[in-house]
Scaffold this motif. Structure first.
Motif, PDB file in Angstrom:
ATOM      1  N   VAL A   1       1.234  -0.523   0.081  1.00  0.00           N
ATOM      2  CA  VAL A   1       0.409  -0.258   0.222  1.00  0.00           C
ATOM      3  C   VAL A   1       0.845   1.040  -0.059  1.00  0.00           C
ATOM      4  O   VAL A   1       1.398   1.347   0.940  1.00  0.00           O
ATOM      5  N   VAL A   2       0.730   1.381  -0.883  1.00  0.00           N
ATOM      6  CA  VAL A   2       1.479   3.501  -0.995  1.00  0.00           C
ATOM      7  C   VAL A   2       0.462   3.998  -0.906  1.00  0.00           C
ATOM      8  O   VAL A   2      -0.040   4.219  -2.017  1.00  0.00           O
ATOM      9  N   ALA A   3       0.723   5.679   0.044  1.00  0.00           N
ATOM     10  CA  ALA A   3       0.242   6.473  -0.384  1.00  0.00           C
ATOM     11  C   ALA A   3       0.547   7.912   0.726  1.00  0.00           C
ATOM     12  O   ALA A   3       0.664   8.153   1.343  1.00  0.00           O
ATOM     13  N   LEU A   4       1.290   8.443  -1.021  1.00  0.00           N
ATOM     14  CA  LEU A   4       2.249   9.698  -1.162  1.00  0.00           C
ATOM     15  C   LEU A   4       1.400  10.647  -1.895  1.00  0.00           C
ATOM     16  O   LEU A   4       0.823  10.653  -2.676  1.00  0.00           O
ATOM     17  N   ASP A   5       1.510  11.575  -0.960  1.00  0.00           N
ATOM     18  CA  ASP A   5       0.938  13.224  -1.485  1.00  0.00           C
ATOM     19  C   ASP A   5       1.963  13.131  -2.831  1.00  0.00           C
ATOM     20  O   ASP A   5       2.429  14.453  -1.679  1.00  0.00           O
ATOM     21  N   GLY A   6       2.612  12.954  -3.061  1.00  0.00           N
ATOM     22  CA  GLY A   6       3.877  13.444  -4.234  1.00  0.00           C
ATOM     23  C   GLY A   6       4.730  12.646  -4.403  1.00  0.00           C
ATOM     24  O   GLY A   6       4.792  11.321  -3.957  1.00  0.00           O
TER      25      GLY A   6
ATOM     26  N   GLU B   1       7.213   7.397   6.189  1.00  0.00           N
ATOM     27  CA  GLU B   1       6.852   6.114   6.759  1.00  0.00           C
ATOM     28  C   GLU B   1       6.862   5.292   5.871  1.00  0.00           C
ATOM     29  O   GLU B   1       6.258   5.251   5.098  1.00  0.00           O
ATOM     30  N   VAL B   2       7.848   4.138   6.154  1.00  0.00           N
ATOM     31  CA  VAL B   2       8.111   2.439   5.925  1.00  0.00           C
ATOM     32  C   VAL B   2       8.060   1.954   7.044  1.00  0.00           C
ATOM     33  O   VAL B   2       8.436   1.793   7.686  1.00  0.00           O
TER      34      VAL B   2
END
Length: 385
Positions: A283-288, A331-332
């Motif tokens: 799950v990748v949830a990056l704002d940019g 955060e990873v």
């Protein structure tokens, strides 16, 4: 025993034997010339010839001593200068030598002794046609000039020695910095080699294990697995060739290493892990898109987490979570259930050490270890707003 600083010149600055011999010969000639001039002057007071000759011989004999023990020899020459003018050349030269090798205060005191000796000589054996006052002025000027010349020569020598030492120190610092840079670069290359090859070889081990434990698979699956092993070995050899070429500094062999993978290659990394039979939930949830180093570090964190999961828990599912945005950071988290028993593929632990260094360099935090029945690798990386 240590040398007395007031009696012996510092080692490394003592004149050579040739210099001492030349100075002794020159003083002998000047003393003889003074003796001839003194005896041929019509207005000079009568004085025993034996006294002038004896004083001249003693003064010239003190020249070698002057370079070994400047202060006592200079004081003795000042006393001889009070007895006879033939000691004047060695005595004035002694003022320069003491100024050259001793502290200014000591040299000034010796110069005063030389002036006093010549003043006494001018009183009882005055120079014909020259008033005592002018004689004293000439003596003072001469000794002051010789004292200044000696002090200047000493300062110049000290300056040159200091510059030489600074140059030597700068050269040593440069060599040290070069060595540190080389070591740092080799460490970086070794870390890149570990990150890439550990991931690649763990995939090969997974496929090789499938070939070993499932010989009853269909010919198509066996051929597919063998093809993946062959391609993986070929790619691993290419990567090793690149790194070895850099270590040898031979552009014809390897040139520069390829650019480090970034976050945009994360999907390919996950596909490789799934193709090897692993269950990976991402799950990748990056704002940019995180900037440069942060993106590459995220990739390395996920890569190391998947590699460790294949080594220590190859049949367990892996969860990957990447989230964050500008100002909040990235955060990873990579986690997988712990598998009892020994790992199928041994690990050296250098991968986590390298990750810790990577995260520290970019200003982040890294934690790893067992947590509630699973192994968790979690990190936070800064992301400027």
């Amino acid at each position: 025993m240590t040398a007395d600083p007031c009696t012996e010149p510092p080692r490394g600055r003592r004149p050579s034997r040739r210099t001492v011999a030349a100075a002794t010969a020159a003083m002998g000639l000047l003393s003889a010339w003074t003796l001839v001039g003194e005896r041929s002057s019509p207005g000079s007071p009568a004085a025993p010839l034996a006294l002038d000759v004896t004083v001249s011989l003693i003064a010239v004999a003190l020249i070698p001593v002057l370079f070994r023990r400047p202060v006592p020899a200079a004081v003795a020459l000042a006393v001889l200068a009070a007895l006879a003018p033939t000691a004047t050349p060695p005595s004035t030269a002694a003022t320069y030598v003491v100024g050259r090798y001793r502290r200014l205060s000591t040299a000034a005191a010796v110069a005063v002794a030389g002036v006093a000796g010549h003043a006494v000589s001018g009183l009882w054996r005055p120079v014909h046609g020259l008033a005592f006052g002018w004689w004293l002025v000439l003596v003072l000027a001469t000794h002051a000039a010789l004292l200044a010349a000696g002090a200047l020569a000493q300062a110049r020598s000290a300056l040159l020695a200091g510059l030489t030492e600074r140059a030597r120190s700068a050269e040593a610092d440069r060599d040290r910095l070069v060595a540190e840079a080389v070591t740092a670069e080799r460490t970086r290359i070794a870390r890149e080699m570990h990150d890439v090859l550990a991931h690649r070889l763990s995939l090969l081990a997974t496929y090789a294990g499938a070939l070993e434990y499932r010989p009853d698979s269909s010919p198509e699956r066996l051929a597919q697995a063998a093809g993946v092993v062959r391609a993986g070995v070929h790619q691993a050899l290419e990567e090793v060739r690149d790194v070895v070429g850099v270590l040898r500094d031979d552009p014809a062999v390897g040139g520069v290493p390829p650019p480090s993978p970034d976050l945009d290659q994360l999907d390919a990394l996950v596909r490789e892990a799934r193709a090897a039979g692993g269950e990976v939930d991402v799950v990748v949830a990056l704002d940019g898109v995180p900037p440069g180093m942060a993106g590459r570090t995220v990739y390395r964190l996920v890569q190391e987490g998947l590699t460790n999961a294949r080594k220590h828990a190859p049949t367990e599912p892996v969860r990957v979570r990447v989230s964050g945005g500008p100002g909040a950071g990235v955060e990873v988290t990579v986690s997988n259930p712990l598998r009892p028993g020994r790992a199928d593929i041994p690990g050296s632990g250098t991968g986590l050490l390298g990750l810790t260094e990577r995260v520290r360099i970019v200003g982040g935090r890294l934690e790893h270890g067992p947590d509630g029945g699973e192994f968790r690798l979690s990190a936070w990386l800064p992301w400027p707003p």
